[in-house]
Enzyme design. Structure first.
Site, PDB file in Angstrom:
ATOM      1  N   ASP A  29       0.859  -1.167   0.000  1.00 39.49           N
ATOM      2  CA  ASP A  29       0.000   0.000   0.000  1.00 39.49           C
ATOM      3  C   ASP A  29       0.905   1.229   0.000  1.00 39.49           C
ATOM      4  O   ASP A  29       2.074   1.159   0.352  1.00 39.49           O
ATOM      5  CB  ASP A  29      -0.925  -0.018   1.225  1.00 39.49           C
ATOM      6  CG  ASP A  29      -2.079   0.967   1.074  1.00 39.49           C
ATOM      7  OD1 ASP A  29      -2.819   1.157   2.034  1.00 39.49           O
ATOM      8  OD2 ASP A  29      -2.215   1.551  -0.028  1.00 39.49           O
ATOM      9  N   GLY A  39      -0.552   6.477   2.453  1.00 42.58           N
ATOM     10  CA  GLY A  39      -1.412   7.603   2.825  1.00 42.58           C
ATOM     11  C   GLY A  39      -2.487   7.209   3.810  1.00 42.58           C
ATOM     12  O   GLY A  39      -2.762   7.915   4.780  1.00 42.58           O
ATOM     13  N   GLN A  50     -11.638   6.633  -5.681  1.00 45.19           N
ATOM     14  CA  GLN A  50     -12.163   7.240  -4.474  1.00 45.19           C
ATOM     15  C   GLN A  50     -13.531   7.856  -4.800  1.00 45.19           C
ATOM     16  O   GLN A  50     -14.113   7.566  -5.848  1.00 45.19           O
ATOM     17  CB  GLN A  50     -11.195   8.296  -3.928  1.00 45.19           C
ATOM     18  CG  GLN A  50      -9.902   7.715  -3.346  1.00 45.19           C
ATOM     19  CD  GLN A  50     -10.103   6.912  -2.078  1.00 45.19           C
ATOM     20  OE1 GLN A  50     -11.179   6.877  -1.463  1.00 45.19           O
ATOM     21  NE2 GLN A  50      -9.048   6.201  -1.662  1.00 45.19           N
ATOM     22  N   GLY A  68     -11.412   3.804  -0.209  1.00 45.89           N
ATOM     23  CA  GLY A  68     -12.413   4.625   0.456  1.00 45.89           C
ATOM     24  C   GLY A  68     -13.630   3.855   0.926  1.00 45.89           C
ATOM     25  O   GLY A  68     -14.681   4.433   1.213  1.00 45.89           O
ATOM     26  N   ASP A 113      -7.707  -7.673   0.678  1.00 43.21           N
ATOM     27  CA  ASP A 113      -6.771  -7.759   1.800  1.00 43.21           C
ATOM     28  C   ASP A 113      -7.504  -7.302   3.048  1.00 43.21           C
ATOM     29  O   ASP A 113      -8.359  -6.396   2.969  1.00 43.21           O
ATOM     30  CB  ASP A 113      -5.564  -6.845   1.577  1.00 43.21           C
ATOM     31  CG  ASP A 113      -5.785  -5.508   2.260  1.00 43.21           C
ATOM     32  OD1 ASP A 113      -6.434  -4.649   1.632  1.00 43.21           O
ATOM     33  OD2 ASP A 113      -5.382  -5.353   3.436  1.00 43.21           O
TER      34      ASP A 113
HETATM   35  C1  LIG Z   1      -3.281  -3.864   5.829  1.00 45.72           C
HETATM   36  N1  LIG Z   1      -4.282  -3.248   4.972  1.00 45.72           N
HETATM   37  C2  LIG Z   1      -5.412  -2.807   5.754  1.00 45.72           C
HETATM   38  C3  LIG Z   1      -3.562  -2.180   4.310  1.00 45.72           C
HETATM   39  C4  LIG Z   1      -3.829  -2.160   2.878  1.00 45.72           C
HETATM   40  S1  LIG Z   1      -5.369  -1.606   2.505  1.00 45.72           S
HETATM   41  C5  LIG Z   1      -5.483  -0.086   3.406  1.00 45.72           C
HETATM   42  C6  LIG Z   1      -6.725   0.599   2.974  1.00 45.72           C
HETATM   43  C7  LIG Z   1      -7.921   0.187   3.500  1.00 45.72           C
HETATM   44  C8  LIG Z   1      -9.106   0.830   3.117  1.00 45.72           C
HETATM   45  N2  LIG Z   1     -10.294   0.430   3.672  1.00 45.72           N
HETATM   46  C9  LIG Z   1      -9.111   1.876   2.186  1.00 45.72           C
HETATM   47  C10 LIG Z   1      -7.887   2.292   1.640  1.00 45.72           C
HETATM   48  C11 LIG Z   1      -7.808   3.378   0.691  1.00 45.72           C
HETATM   49  O1  LIG Z   1      -8.821   4.004   0.304  1.00 45.72           O
HETATM   50  N3  LIG Z   1      -6.596   3.716   0.215  1.00 45.72           N
HETATM   51  C12 LIG Z   1      -5.474   3.064   0.607  1.00 45.72           C
HETATM   52  N4  LIG Z   1      -4.300   3.444   0.074  1.00 45.72           N
HETATM   53  N5  LIG Z   1      -5.482   2.040   1.483  1.00 45.72           N
HETATM   54  C13 LIG Z   1      -6.676   1.653   2.017  1.00 45.72           C
END
Ligand SMILES: CN(C)CCSCc1cc(N)cc2c(=O)[nH]c(N)nc12
Length: 374
Positions: free
Chosen positions: A94, A97, A191, A218, A268
């Site tokens: 990821d 942000g 988004q 989002g 994930d």
């Molecule tokens: C371990 N995971 C929870 C991390 C990867 S997913 C994190 C993650 C979760 C959710 N719900 C929304 C978003 C999003 O809108 N943008 C980004 N960049 N990451 C997001």
């Protein structure tokens, strides 16, 4: 067979659902896929070869955590994340942000990027789209996410629109910073909050960038499941069918089943690993909280028919004891069970789609959850 290129092929469809294969130099991802979360270069309480043996083709790493500790340049000096964590298969990272907004102190978002203080030592950092892609490159990530701004729901239309447009501008900057990296991919992130017109505009603009994959972001940020599913239905027609769709941060088994039904390929979520560490288990019979005293003398295994030893070789009474005693083995066994269940769920969905019987399969799964204990 792996390839030097990054390719995605849809192999079968059943309604909106599809099976597919993402092929890249480090391996093949069978979709629909669940990606165990390995935030700080470890899938907590699991050995990497155990994660692989359960059927996971790809794990997640995290830019925010790894840039703060041990540091992206250090991981690069040590040979990259795959070598560092002994996971030679695909890794998706990821962009950071989302974690900045949920973990860091004193953060500020503006056109350049996100300025924040580390939750570890208070040091100040500036995460720009370019720096996020640079860090993901230093880590050696195979699938890199654009830097985006994810708003919590509910929020006003103006807030959702401002974040969506900023994320689109950042997508373009990430695309330029990523350049051409054969065998790797950068995904855009849709988004737009819970506003259909914004979701459609975000999807269309990102599709025009001709990226190798698209995440739906989002969501799973506090909205009811029906809102999440409606946003997936809104976005789906505007995403290219020949590219993978990744629903970020999702979800419960029911969320995943309903999103696969609507054409999502990748998932994930920290749920199976985090819940396992807290005594919660997922099984074909639904969820159980093993802290509950009712398990204190329950000699049955979690699921005698599961091929996972954590589910078939230990009594609930023993697992209850480990959880109540906060024993490390309890976290290990319940994490193992939960990831096994999630991978078995995905394998069952892939088989059902391939055989054109997804709706019947979903009905069977949900009956098992509703029936609960035999
Ligand atoms: C371990 N995971 C929870 C991390 C990867 S997913 C994190 C993650 C979760 C959710 N719900 C929304 C978003 C999003 O809108 N943008 C980004 N960049 N990451 C997001």
């Amino acid at each position: 067979m792996t390839t030097e290129q990054f390719t995605f092929t849809v192999t079968k469809t059943d309604g909106m659902a599809r099976t597919g294969e993402i092929r890249m130099p480090r391996g093949v991802i069978r979709t629909p896929a669940f990606m165990p979360v390995g935030t700080a270069a470890t899938v907590k309480a699991m050995y990497p070869d155990q994660v692989k043996a359960l059927g996971a083709d790809v794990v997640l790493g995290n830019t925010y955590h790894l840039m703060l500790r041990p540091g992206a340049e250090r991981v690069a000096r040590l040979g990259g994340l795959h070598k560092f964590m002994n996971w030679p298969y695909p890794i998706l990272t990821d962009s950071g942000g989302f974690q900045v907004m949920s973990l860091a102190a004193l953060r500020k978002i503006d056109e350049t990027g996100v300025t924040f203080q580390s939750h570890i030592d208070g040091s100040t950092h500036v995460m720009t789209p370019e720096r996020s892609i640079e860090i993901q490159g230093l880590l050696g990530s195979d699938i890199q996410m654009q830097l985006d701004e994810c708003v919590r729901l509910p929020c006003t239309d103006e807030v959702a629109e401002k974040a969506m447009r900023l994320s689109l501008r950042w997508a373009e900057r990430c695309r330029i910073a990523f350049g051409e990296q054969p065998g790797k991919a950068m995904f855009g992130i849709v988004q737009g909050g819970a506003v259909e017109r914004l979701r459609i505009e975000s999807a269309k603009e990102l599709a025009a960038l001709d990226l190798k994959g698209y995440a739906i972001g989002g969501l799973a940020v506090g909205e009811p499941q029906d809102v999440m599913l409606r946003m997936i239905e809104t976005v789906e027609p505007h995403l290219p069918k020949e590219k993978p769709r990744y629903l970020m941060g999702v979800g419960t088994p029911d969320d995943i089943v309903e999103a696969v039904r609507r054409g999502v390929d990748m998932f994930d979520c920290v749920m199976p690993t985090r819940a396992g560490r807290h005594g919660q288990v997922f099984t074909r019979h639904g969820r159980m909280n093993l802290r509950n005293a009712k398990y204190a003398e329950d000699i049955r295994p979690l699921d005698a028919e599961s091929k996972c030893a954590a589910a078939n070789a230990y009594s609930r009474a023993y697992l209850h004891h480990l959880v109540r005693s906060n024993e490390i083995l309890g976290m290990m066994l319940l994490t193992w069970n939960n990831l096994a269940y999630y991978q078995d769920l995905m394998a069952g969905l892939r088989r059902a789609i391939a055989e054109g019987r997804l709706e019947d399969h979903i009905a069977e799964i949900k009956e098992g959850w509703a029936r609960g204990e035999s």
